[in-house]
Design an enzyme around this catalytic site. Structure first.
Site, PDB file in Angstrom:
ATOM      1  N   LYS A 223      84.226  28.938 -19.791  1.00 54.28           N
ATOM      2  CA  LYS A 223      82.954  29.660 -19.743  1.00 54.28           C
ATOM      3  C   LYS A 223      81.807  28.745 -20.167  1.00 54.28           C
ATOM      4  CE  LYS A 223      84.583  33.395 -18.059  1.00 54.28           C
ATOM      5  NZ  LYS A 223      85.404  34.406 -18.688  1.00 54.28           N
TER       6      LYS A 223
HETATM    7  C1  PLP Z   1      86.309  35.547 -18.464  1.00 55.84           C
HETATM    8  C2  PLP Z   1      86.015  36.950 -18.141  1.00 55.84           C
HETATM    9  C3  PLP Z   1      86.496  38.020 -18.917  1.00 55.84           C
HETATM   10  C4  PLP Z   1      87.526  37.861 -19.977  1.00 55.84           C
HETATM   11  O1  PLP Z   1      87.208  37.031 -21.004  1.00 55.84           O
HETATM   12  P1  PLP Z   1      88.411  36.368 -21.855  1.00 55.84           P
HETATM   13  O2  PLP Z   1      87.675  35.805 -23.018  1.00 55.84           O
HETATM   14  O3  PLP Z   1      89.031  35.334 -20.991  1.00 55.84           O
HETATM   15  O4  PLP Z   1      89.338  37.457 -22.228  1.00 55.84           O
HETATM   16  C5  PLP Z   1      86.081  39.301 -18.620  1.00 55.84           C
HETATM   17  N1  PLP Z   1      85.265  39.534 -17.590  1.00 55.84           N
HETATM   18  C6  PLP Z   1      84.800  38.561 -16.808  1.00 55.84           C
HETATM   19  C7  PLP Z   1      83.879  38.897 -15.693  1.00 55.84           C
HETATM   20  C8  PLP Z   1      85.168  37.237 -17.036  1.00 55.84           C
HETATM   21  O5  PLP Z   1      84.750  36.259 -16.219  1.00 55.84           O
END
Ligand code: PLP
Length: 409
Positions: A223
């Protein structure tokens, strides 16, 4: 299937992938295991992060909670202009606990973007509620307010209980919060904003992560900023924040012995990972600027290509440019996303299709929704391009060269 330049030596070993793919034939799904020189969005961590994590360890706060976690929450809440932040082990955990705390469960219907990562819909299923898919606005890929309105009308007419609505800021572009928030409120539901991909983005000057009854961030490794793994719930609702904090630490009651009156979870972000997050937060604006720069270069490259657009539209001033997905209309363009993806893979540069809509996923199709084919068309003709803030000028030059080779400029 995608033809990979590497031979059997890079055979995918991930479970479920087929143990011995024939040489030069590794499915697109496996490509994460092929070694690329240039990755889509690798973590951007360096000396500052090392300093913060070491200091945190040396402080003795290795036990889960501690001062870095508290400070990380305060700093993020201040940056986004929200009263409360709760650091959690993942964005998925944040989605899950918000729904639990609101009492969403069997018998509840939750309209949700179909064009998203699986985590969004999984959280609805964890609590036993019914996901109700809303298709995308074709320009942005985000939840279409018109289709949401139609969905809410239908659900109202049949007497369904709509308890929450979950839009997703796809690839770092905020949804149309004015329209979606007023539809949600009008339906008597709570807005849970999945801003896992949009930290640093804004909508009409207001920060992603500050919308709805609660917003969710992710600090997963790919991210915009990372704690290696982690997430956060943001809300102005003091009761929700303290309940989620309690649920995330096994729902222990505030008494000397271990006393529990409800089922808890082990979902708290650790103090050391929060220290990593604090360092990333210091560098966030710089990392955003670097991704923005790549976005502008992509715009320039594709500007004169008929039938080619960056998903999200030309007005992306509020976007965080987490990834840059392009959409190529096969009827207008002389080349396809398969052509470009193949050329990138041959040059050891990672690209990836956009999210496969959840109403098409084997694990989650079969639920109802308002689907008009928009997200499916983007999925069929979309490709995400490298956009990491660690990319060097030299590396991006290689990306540009491959693109120029395919598009013929
Ligand atoms: C990455 C992501 C998540 C989940 O986040 P994690 O920290 O990996 O559990 C939820 N929603 C979206 C749209 C994402 O891209």
């Amino acid at each position: 299937m995608t033809t990979c330049p590497t031979s059997a030596s890079s055979a995918c070993t991930r479970s479920g992938c087929g143990s011995s793919p024939s040489p030069n034939l590794v499915s697109a799904w496996c490509r994460a295991d092929v070694s690329f020189d240039i990755l889509l969005s690798p973590p951007d961590v360096g000396e500052l992060e090392q300093e913060y994590v070491l200091a945190s360890m040396r402080s003795g706060w290795v036990a889960p909670a501690g001062p870095d976690l508290n400070a990380f929450e305060v700093e993020m809440a201040e940056r986004l202009g929200v009263a409360h932040a709760v650091g959690l082990s993942s964005g998925t955990a944040a989605l899950h606990l918000a729904l639990i705390s609101w009492g969403v469960g069997p018998g509840d219907v939750v309209p949700v973007s179909t064009f998203t990562f699986a985590a969004t819909v999984n959280a609805i299923r964890y609590v036993g509620a019914e996901p109700f898919y809303i298709d995308a606005d074709p320009e942005s890929g985000n939840m279409s307010p018109d289709l949401l309105a139609r969905g809410l009308d239908q659900l109202r007419a049949e007497g369904s209980r709509v308890s929450a609505v979950i839009p997703v800021d796809l690839f770092g572009k905020c949804v149309d919060y004015d329209a979606i928030a007023s539809l949600t409120t009008g339906a008597g539901a709570r807005l849970l904003a999945d801003s896992a991909e949009s930290l640093g983005a804004t909508y009409r000057g207001r920060a992603a992560g500050s919308f709805g009854a609660a917003s969710v961030l992710s600090f997963n490794g790919n991210k915009i900023m990372t704690t290696s793994g982690g997430g956060m719930l943001l809300t102005d609702d003091e009761r929700l924040a303290s309940h989620v904090r309690k649920l995330s630490t096994q729902a222990r009651e505030p008494v000397p012995h271990y006393e529990h009156t409800e089922v808890g979870y082990n979902y708290r972000l650790s103090n050391i990972l929060a220290a990593l997050g604090r360092a990333q937060l210091v560098r966030l604006d710089d990392m955003l600027k670097r991704r923005r720069n790549w976005r502008d270069r992509y715009h320039a490259l594709f500007a004169d290509q008929p039938g080619v657009r960056v998903l999200g539209g030309q007005d992306d001033t509020g976007d965080n440019c987490w990834l840059t997905p392009i959409v190529v209309d096969p009827d207008q363009s002389a080349w396809t996303t398969q052509d470009l993806g193949g050329a990138m893979t041959a040059a050891r540069i990672e690209t990836r299709p956009v999210w496969k809509p959840m109403h098409l996923q084997p694990v989650s199709k079969g639920w109802r929704g308002i689907i008009d084919g928009s997200s499916e068309r983007v999925f069929d003709n979309g490709l995400t391009l490298p956009a990491g803030s660690v990319l060097t000028e030299e590396q991006f030059g290689r990306v540009e060269d491959v693109i120029r080779g395919v598009i013929g400029t």
